[in-house]
Design a protein around this motif. Sequence first.
Motif, PDB file in Angstrom:
ATOM      1  N   VAL A 155       1.113  -1.259  -0.086  1.00  0.00           N
ATOM      2  CA  VAL A 155      -0.157  -0.242   0.246  1.00  0.00           C
ATOM      3  C   VAL A 155       0.788   0.889   0.155  1.00  0.00           C
ATOM      4  N   ASN A 156       1.969   1.516   0.222  1.00  0.00           N
ATOM      5  CA  ASN A 156       2.839   2.373   0.050  1.00  0.00           C
ATOM      6  C   ASN A 156       3.419   2.204  -0.813  1.00  0.00           C
ATOM      7  N   GLY A 157       3.595   2.065  -1.797  1.00  0.00           N
ATOM      8  CA  GLY A 157       4.509   1.883  -2.858  1.00  0.00           C
ATOM      9  C   GLY A 157       5.371   1.166  -3.094  1.00  0.00           C
ATOM     10  N   ASN A 158       5.980  -0.428  -2.384  1.00  0.00           N
ATOM     11  CA  ASN A 158       7.133  -1.373  -2.146  1.00  0.00           C
ATOM     12  C   ASN A 158       6.969  -2.445  -2.933  1.00  0.00           C
ATOM     13  N   VAL A 159       7.706  -2.908  -4.174  1.00  0.00           N
ATOM     14  CA  VAL A 159       7.422  -3.440  -4.560  1.00  0.00           C
ATOM     15  C   VAL A 159       8.904  -4.573  -4.706  1.00  0.00           C
ATOM     16  N   ASP A 160       8.138  -5.994  -5.056  1.00  0.00           N
ATOM     17  CA  ASP A 160       9.021  -7.382  -4.874  1.00  0.00           C
ATOM     18  C   ASP A 160       8.140  -8.024  -5.620  1.00  0.00           C
ATOM     19  N   SER A 161       9.076  -9.026  -6.068  1.00  0.00           N
ATOM     20  CA  SER A 161       8.959 -10.124  -7.871  1.00  0.00           C
ATOM     21  C   SER A 161       9.565 -11.434  -6.860  1.00  0.00           C
ATOM     22  N   ALA A 162       9.001 -12.584  -7.188  1.00  0.00           N
ATOM     23  CA  ALA A 162       9.601 -13.886  -7.302  1.00  0.00           C
ATOM     24  C   ALA A 162       9.335 -14.942  -8.423  1.00  0.00           C
ATOM     25  N   SER A 163      10.048 -15.556  -8.843  1.00  0.00           N
ATOM     26  CA  SER A 163       9.732 -16.585  -9.759  1.00  0.00           C
ATOM     27  C   SER A 163       9.149 -17.585  -9.713  1.00  0.00           C
ATOM     28  N   ALA A 164       8.069 -18.245 -10.705  1.00  0.00           N
ATOM     29  CA  ALA A 164       7.890 -19.312 -10.101  1.00  0.00           C
ATOM     30  C   ALA A 164       7.758 -20.674 -11.767  1.00  0.00           C
ATOM     31  N   THR A 165       7.500 -21.654 -11.526  1.00  0.00           N
ATOM     32  CA  THR A 165       7.005 -22.365 -12.760  1.00  0.00           C
ATOM     33  C   THR A 165       5.829 -22.963 -13.224  1.00  0.00           C
ATOM     34  N   VAL A 166       5.575 -22.583 -14.713  1.00  0.00           N
ATOM     35  CA  VAL A 166       4.390 -22.893 -15.074  1.00  0.00           C
ATOM     36  C   VAL A 166       4.704 -24.064 -16.484  1.00  0.00           C
ATOM     37  N   THR A 167       4.288 -25.148 -16.582  1.00  0.00           N
ATOM     38  CA  THR A 167       4.651 -26.118 -17.139  1.00  0.00           C
ATOM     39  C   THR A 167       2.917 -26.442 -17.447  1.00  0.00           C
ATOM     40  N   VAL A 168       3.503 -26.232 -18.998  1.00  0.00           N
ATOM     41  CA  VAL A 168       2.040 -26.198 -20.096  1.00  0.00           C
ATOM     42  C   VAL A 168       2.362 -27.548 -20.119  1.00  0.00           C
ATOM     43  N   LEU A 169       0.649 -28.361 -20.518  1.00  0.00           N
ATOM     44  CA  LEU A 169       0.835 -29.286 -21.053  1.00  0.00           C
ATOM     45  C   LEU A 169      -0.295 -29.758 -22.063  1.00  0.00           C
ATOM     46  N   ASP A 170       0.267 -30.042 -23.382  1.00  0.00           N
ATOM     47  CA  ASP A 170      -1.420 -31.191 -24.047  1.00  0.00           C
ATOM     48  C   ASP A 170      -1.493 -32.173 -23.859  1.00  0.00           C
ATOM     49  N   THR A 171      -2.558 -32.769 -23.212  1.00  0.00           N
ATOM     50  CA  THR A 171      -3.434 -34.333 -23.591  1.00  0.00           C
ATOM     51  C   THR A 171      -4.154 -34.329 -24.210  1.00  0.00           C
TER      52      THR A 171
END
Length: 242
Positions: A155-171
């Motif tokens: 709410v005071n404009g401080n920003v941080d980020s982190a990564s994650a893995t999205v596994t895309v499957l075609d079944t």
Amino acid sequence: STTATVTVVDTISPVAVAQNISVYLDATGNGTITAGDVDNGSADACGLDTLVISQYNFDCSHVGANNVTLTATDVNSNSSSETIIVTVIDTIKPVVLTQNTTIYLNGAGQASIVDGDINNVSTDACGIASTSLSEYNFDCSNTGANTVYLSVTDVNGNVDSASATVTVLDTISPVAKVHSITAYLDASGTVVVSPADVDNGSSDNCGFTLSLSQTTFDCTETGLNLKTFTITDASGNKDSKD
């Protein structure tokens, strides 16, 4: 001679001198100051007894400018005050927690995610204003592991980020469609039939390849021949027709 009583009275108030200061909230969203932090040389001819301020503790609700009064009291109980501004600042970034996720392409070869699929209860002492992802939509070109980033703004404009893995499957299996054909031997007694010759509109949500269990025929195979037609997509899903 006689004796008289001389009563000495101090009615001079101290000189309260204060200064504006800034206080930074900690990771719990709290900050504390002392009278000494705002005192800027308060004095009294007979000596100061106490220095007190109207507010010592601050939290997220005080972010910004706050009026605080410093009161100086001398040893003879005379006092004076001065009001200054205490600026409360939040510079602590949110704690970003992510989780990996797996998604499945639909019949159109599309899939999407929302912030909640990746956000794993990220927190901030003063509260989270918004979240966003570096990527929301996926298609056949994204099959496999994809790195996405979750950004969290407090709410005071401080920003941080982190990564994650999205596994895309075609079944989703492709759909094989075939039709019978008549192939004519050439002068050498052979004929070549390609998978495309018997394909009748096979389809898949992503790309595919076609194969036929036999493509070359000769005089020994004159007549009906039952062969297997196979469609295979990029993810290894298959369908076959004889």
